[in-house]
Design a protein around this motif. Structure first.
Motif, PDB file in Angstrom:
ATOM      1  N   GLY A  88      -0.492 -57.764 -98.676  1.00 40.53           N
ATOM      2  CA  GLY A  88       0.039 -56.405 -98.657  1.00 40.53           C
ATOM      3  C   GLY A  88       0.528 -56.029 -97.277  1.00 40.53           C
ATOM      4  O   GLY A  88       0.448 -56.810 -96.329  1.00 40.53           O
ATOM      5  N   ASN A  89       1.030 -54.808 -97.159  1.00 38.40           N
ATOM      6  CA  ASN A  89       1.606 -54.413 -95.866  1.00 38.40           C
ATOM      7  C   ASN A  89       0.510 -54.024 -94.886  1.00 38.40           C
ATOM      8  O   ASN A  89      -0.595 -53.637 -95.254  1.00 38.40           O
ATOM      9  CB  ASN A  89       2.622 -53.277 -96.049  1.00 38.40           C
ATOM     10  N   PHE A  90       0.845 -54.130 -93.596  1.00 42.19           N
ATOM     11  CA  PHE A  90      -0.144 -53.897 -92.552  1.00 42.19           C
ATOM     12  C   PHE A  90      -0.558 -52.433 -92.472  1.00 42.19           C
ATOM     13  O   PHE A  90      -1.681 -52.129 -92.075  1.00 42.19           O
ATOM     14  CB  PHE A  90       0.406 -54.380 -91.204  1.00 42.19           C
ATOM     15  N   ALA A  91       0.329 -51.520 -92.834  1.00 40.20           N
ATOM     16  CA  ALA A  91      -0.012 -50.095 -92.800  1.00 40.20           C
ATOM     17  C   ALA A  91      -1.206 -49.805 -93.705  1.00 40.20           C
ATOM     18  O   ALA A  91      -2.077 -48.995 -93.365  1.00 40.20           O
ATOM     19  CB  ALA A  91       1.187 -49.260 -93.223  1.00 40.20           C
ATOM     20  N   ASP A  92      -1.259 -50.473 -94.846  1.00 45.61           N
ATOM     21  CA  ASP A  92      -2.406 -50.302 -95.737  1.00 45.61           C
ATOM     22  C   ASP A  92      -3.625 -51.078 -95.232  1.00 45.61           C
ATOM     23  O   ASP A  92      -4.756 -50.586 -95.288  1.00 45.61           O
ATOM     24  CB  ASP A  92      -2.057 -50.778 -97.150  1.00 45.61           C
ATOM     25  N   ALA A  93      -3.378 -52.278 -94.710  1.00 50.50           N
ATOM     26  CA  ALA A  93      -4.488 -53.141 -94.291  1.00 50.50           C
ATOM     27  C   ALA A  93      -5.296 -52.544 -93.149  1.00 50.50           C
ATOM     28  O   ALA A  93      -6.528 -52.679 -93.114  1.00 50.50           O
ATOM     29  CB  ALA A  93      -3.948 -54.513 -93.893  1.00 50.50           C
ATOM     30  N   ILE A  94      -4.640 -51.865 -92.230  1.00 54.02           N
ATOM     31  CA  ILE A  94      -5.375 -51.323 -91.090  1.00 54.02           C
ATOM     32  C   ILE A  94      -6.310 -50.186 -91.499  1.00 54.02           C
ATOM     33  O   ILE A  94      -7.255 -49.861 -90.777  1.00 54.02           O
ATOM     34  CB  ILE A  94      -4.430 -50.848 -89.962  1.00 54.02           C
ATOM     35  N   LYS A  95      -6.076 -49.608 -92.676  1.00 54.09           N
ATOM     36  CA  LYS A  95      -6.959 -48.541 -93.159  1.00 54.09           C
ATOM     37  C   LYS A  95      -8.340 -49.091 -93.503  1.00 54.09           C
ATOM     38  O   LYS A  95      -9.336 -48.358 -93.494  1.00 54.09           O
ATOM     39  CB  LYS A  95      -6.361 -47.879 -94.400  1.00 54.09           C
ATOM     40  N   TYR A  96      -8.403 -50.383 -93.790  1.00 54.72           N
ATOM     41  CA  TYR A  96      -9.643 -50.982 -94.244  1.00 54.72           C
ATOM     42  C   TYR A  96     -10.221 -51.972 -93.228  1.00 54.72           C
ATOM     43  O   TYR A  96     -11.123 -52.738 -93.551  1.00 54.72           O
ATOM     44  CB  TYR A  96      -9.406 -51.688 -95.581  1.00 54.72           C
ATOM     45  N   THR A  97      -9.702 -51.949 -92.014  1.00 54.59           N
ATOM     46  CA  THR A  97     -10.179 -52.828 -90.953  1.00 54.59           C
ATOM     47  C   THR A  97     -10.762 -51.971 -89.838  1.00 54.59           C
ATOM     48  O   THR A  97     -10.195 -50.944 -89.473  1.00 54.59           O
ATOM     49  CB  THR A  97      -9.032 -53.686 -90.390  1.00 54.59           C
ATOM     50  N   GLN A  98     -11.899 -52.385 -89.314  1.00 53.31           N
ATOM     51  CA  GLN A  98     -12.553 -51.609 -88.267  1.00 53.31           C
ATOM     52  C   GLN A  98     -11.936 -51.925 -86.911  1.00 53.31           C
ATOM     53  O   GLN A  98     -11.941 -53.062 -86.459  1.00 53.31           O
ATOM     54  CB  GLN A  98     -14.053 -51.904 -88.236  1.00 53.31           C
ATOM     55  N   PHE A  99     -11.405 -50.900 -86.248  1.00 58.86           N
ATOM     56  CA  PHE A  99     -10.845 -51.029 -84.912  1.00 58.86           C
ATOM     57  C   PHE A  99     -11.418 -49.935 -84.018  1.00 58.86           C
ATOM     58  O   PHE A  99     -11.870 -48.895 -84.501  1.00 58.86           O
ATOM     59  CB  PHE A  99      -9.312 -50.868 -84.936  1.00 58.86           C
ATOM     60  N   THR A 100     -11.377 -50.170 -82.708  1.00 57.19           N
ATOM     61  CA  THR A 100     -11.698 -49.096 -81.776  1.00 57.19           C
ATOM     62  C   THR A 100     -10.609 -48.026 -81.877  1.00 57.19           C
ATOM     63  O   THR A 100      -9.491 -48.294 -82.345  1.00 57.19           O
ATOM     64  CB  THR A 100     -11.755 -49.616 -80.339  1.00 57.19           C
ATOM     65  N   HIS A 101     -10.919 -46.826 -81.424  1.00 56.49           N
ATOM     66  CA  HIS A 101      -9.972 -45.719 -81.559  1.00 56.49           C
ATOM     67  C   HIS A 101      -8.623 -46.016 -80.892  1.00 56.49           C
ATOM     68  O   HIS A 101      -7.567 -45.799 -81.521  1.00 56.49           O
ATOM     69  CB  HIS A 101     -10.576 -44.439 -80.991  1.00 56.49           C
ATOM     70  N   PRO A 102      -8.596 -46.506 -79.624  1.00 58.10           N
ATOM     71  CA  PRO A 102      -7.275 -46.749 -78.999  1.00 58.10           C
ATOM     72  C   PRO A 102      -6.432 -47.751 -79.769  1.00 58.10           C
ATOM     73  O   PRO A 102      -5.225 -47.537 -79.963  1.00 58.10           O
ATOM     74  CB  PRO A 102      -7.629 -47.282 -77.605  1.00 58.10           C
ATOM     75  N   LEU A 103      -7.048 -48.842 -80.231  1.00 58.87           N
ATOM     76  CA  LEU A 103      -6.290 -49.851 -80.976  1.00 58.87           C
ATOM     77  C   LEU A 103      -5.861 -49.301 -82.334  1.00 58.87           C
ATOM     78  O   LEU A 103      -4.725 -49.538 -82.781  1.00 58.87           O
ATOM     79  CB  LEU A 103      -7.118 -51.121 -81.147  1.00 58.87           C
ATOM     80  N   HIS A 104      -6.739 -48.562 -82.990  1.00 59.42           N
ATOM     81  CA  HIS A 104      -6.384 -47.994 -84.292  1.00 59.42           C
ATOM     82  C   HIS A 104      -5.188 -47.056 -84.164  1.00 59.42           C
ATOM     83  O   HIS A 104      -4.239 -47.121 -84.965  1.00 59.42           O
ATOM     84  CB  HIS A 104      -7.569 -47.254 -84.892  1.00 59.42           C
ATOM     85  N   GLN A 105      -5.207 -46.191 -83.161  1.00 61.97           N
ATOM     86  CA  GLN A 105      -4.109 -45.257 -82.964  1.00 61.97           C
ATOM     87  C   GLN A 105      -2.804 -45.993 -82.669  1.00 61.97           C
ATOM     88  O   GLN A 105      -1.732 -45.613 -83.154  1.00 61.97           O
ATOM     89  CB  GLN A 105      -4.433 -44.285 -81.833  1.00 61.97           C
ATOM     90  N   PHE A 106      -2.896 -47.049 -81.878  1.00 55.71           N
ATOM     91  CA  PHE A 106      -1.714 -47.854 -81.550  1.00 55.71           C
ATOM     92  C   PHE A 106      -1.133 -48.489 -82.816  1.00 55.71           C
ATOM     93  O   PHE A 106       0.082 -48.488 -83.029  1.00 55.71           O
ATOM     94  CB  PHE A 106      -2.110 -48.934 -80.544  1.00 55.71           C
ATOM     95  N   LEU A 107      -1.995 -49.019 -83.671  1.00 54.11           N
ATOM     96  CA  LEU A 107      -1.536 -49.681 -84.889  1.00 54.11           C
ATOM     97  C   LEU A 107      -0.974 -48.687 -85.893  1.00 54.11           C
ATOM     98  O   LEU A 107       0.009 -48.988 -86.588  1.00 54.11           O
ATOM     99  CB  LEU A 107      -2.679 -50.477 -85.515  1.00 54.11           C
ATOM    100  N   VAL A 108      -1.563 -47.500 -85.967  1.00 56.18           N
ATOM    101  CA  VAL A 108      -1.035 -46.467 -86.851  1.00 56.18           C
ATOM    102  C   VAL A 108       0.383 -46.092 -86.442  1.00 56.18           C
ATOM    103  O   VAL A 108       1.288 -45.957 -87.288  1.00 56.18           O
ATOM    104  CB  VAL A 108      -1.949 -45.215 -86.836  1.00 56.18           C
ATOM    105  N   GLN A 109       0.604 -45.949 -85.136  1.00 58.57           N
ATOM    106  CA  GLN A 109       1.950 -45.624 -84.661  1.00 58.57           C
ATOM    107  C   GLN A 109       2.925 -46.756 -84.922  1.00 58.57           C
ATOM    108  O   GLN A 109       4.091 -46.538 -85.237  1.00 58.57           O
ATOM    109  CB  GLN A 109       1.901 -45.319 -83.157  1.00 58.57           C
ATOM    110  N   ARG A 110       2.438 -47.981 -84.810  1.00 58.99           N
ATOM    111  CA  ARG A 110       3.316 -49.142 -84.979  1.00 58.99           C
ATOM    112  C   ARG A 110       3.711 -49.363 -86.433  1.00 58.99           C
ATOM    113  O   ARG A 110       4.851 -49.687 -86.740  1.00 58.99           O
ATOM    114  CB  ARG A 110       2.621 -50.399 -84.443  1.00 58.99           C
ATOM    115  N   TYR A 111       2.739 -49.183 -87.351  1.00 56.97           N
ATOM    116  CA  TYR A 111       2.997 -49.513 -88.752  1.00 56.97           C
ATOM    117  C   TYR A 111       3.188 -48.291 -89.633  1.00 56.97           C
ATOM    118  O   TYR A 111       3.508 -48.410 -90.785  1.00 56.97           O
ATOM    119  CB  TYR A 111       1.847 -50.380 -89.302  1.00 56.97           C
TER     120      TYR A 111
END
Length: 366
Positions: free
Chosen positions: A343-366
């Motif tokens: 599936g697409n990364f935008a959905d996958a990052i919702k179910y993966t544990q990241f630190t706040h800075p990395l999560h925010q970066f990935l949300v903006q990217r995808y």
């Protein structure tokens, strides 16, 4: 075609257990001063299982080379304790640990430089593909600043050796300083560092000399040196595939252990009409002709992708997939392909544990 499970011994003598690499990726997890955090160490350790080597995200060799907040630093001896922990954490999982060293040049964000003007080969702002400004106008580097930066790459290599890393990768891709000196877009100099392809390669050559001098003087064990490059630019003027062939020819004459092409898709076709019969990687692999191993990258998510990439490279780098699927390599090796994250990364990052800075970066990217 290369078998991804085969071990490989580099020219320097370092052996990796297979042909799968975790490539450098931005994580924004370091402290404001570039010190490594425990979160960052855990992030790398979790993704080091199974791969032959991990290449860390970019580490700046000088404070003026810092590209963004949360970036790793290798610019000071004070960075050594954290760097040592990072190298050990990667190696404890059975992977070799390489640290990518770089200077962001005109790509540095103003807040990362505390408001100072970024440096570049020439005072030319970066551009988006549509010609709009991508960066603020940088300041032309003086000869003294060039020489200091060249020396800093050697000092960073010394620190990488002291920290216990197995190698360094020079980041000559993604529009950062090494590429800026080679590009006719960002390098408009009229001295010995600008003009012809040969002169625009001078900075890279001298950085390599500095790095290898440090390896010769300080390495008490086999130590890898690799080089990453982007094959094309979208600006006019800009680097085209013929420019890259010249660059590759020069790099092949240096005692580098590998070349690493930066691509968003491993099967990408060139923008240049003369080179559209096969992929950029296929042309590069043909040009290198086995003289050095090539690491390919770009959109590897499945076993089929690994096999397709390794038709034209000796190593397959797996980046974004490992972000959202840290145990992906184990699934590949044990045949549990059905358990791989799809599936697409935008959905996958919702179910993966990241630190706040990395999560925010990935949300903006995808």
């Amino acid at each position: 075609m290369t078998n991804y499970q085969e071990p490989f011994t580099f020219q320097s003598g370092v052996t990796v257990k297979n042909r799968l690499i975790m490539p450098p990726m931005t994580t924004l997890q370091s402290f404001y001063d570039g010190t490594i955090t425990n979160d960052e160490i855990n992030y790398y350790a979790e993704r080091s299982h199974g791969v032959g080597a991990v290449i860390t995200g970019a580490a700046n060799v000088t404070d003026m080379g810092k590209g963004w907040a949360g970036e790793l630093s290798i610019a000071h001896d004070d960075d050594l304790p954290g760097l040592t922990k990072l190298a050990s954490a990667i190696q404890a999982q059975g992977a070799k640990a390489f640290v990518q060293i770089f200077h962001a040049g005109r790509m540095s964000r103003s807040d990362a430089l505390n408001g100072q003007q970024a440096l570049c080969a020439s005072a030319v702002a970066g551009q988006h593909r549509d010609g709009s400004p991508k960066t603020a106008t940088p300041r032309t580097m003086t000869l003294n600043e060039i020489h200091e930066t060249i020396a800093a790459f050697g000092q960073a290599t010394k620190r990488a050796i002291e920290a216990g890393f197995d190698g360094v990768e020079l980041h000559g891709a993604n529009l950062y300083l090494l590429q800026q000196f080679y590009s006719p877009h960002s390098n408009r100099r009229t001295d010995e560092y600008g003009g012809t392809r040969e002169k625009r390669f001078t900075f890279i050559k001298q950085v390599l000399d500095s790095v290898f001098a440090a390896v010769d003087q300080y390495a008490d064990r086999p130590f890898v040196v690799g080089y990453r490059f982007s094959p094309e630019e979208f600006t006019t003027p800009g680097i085209n595939l013929d420019d890259t062939f010249y660059l590759v020819d020069q790099l092949l004459q240096r005692p580098l252990d590998y070349l690493h092409v930066s691509l968003d898709k491993f099967d990408r076709v060139s923008r240049t009409k003369a080179y559209q019969e096969k992929s950029i990687m296929a042309y590069l692999h043909e040009r290198i002709a086995g003289r050095k191993p090539l690491i390919g990258v770009g959109g590897v998510r499945t076993r089929s992708d690994v096999e397709g990439l390794l038709k034209h490279a000796e190593f397959a780098a797996v980046g974004q997939q490992l972000l959202v699927d840290p145990t992906w390599v184990q699934k590949l090796i044990t045949g549990h392909d059905a358990d791989m994250v799809t599936g697409n990364f935008a959905d996958a990052i919702k179910y993966t544990q990241f630190t706040h800075p990395l999560h925010q970066f990935l949300v903006q990217r995808y």
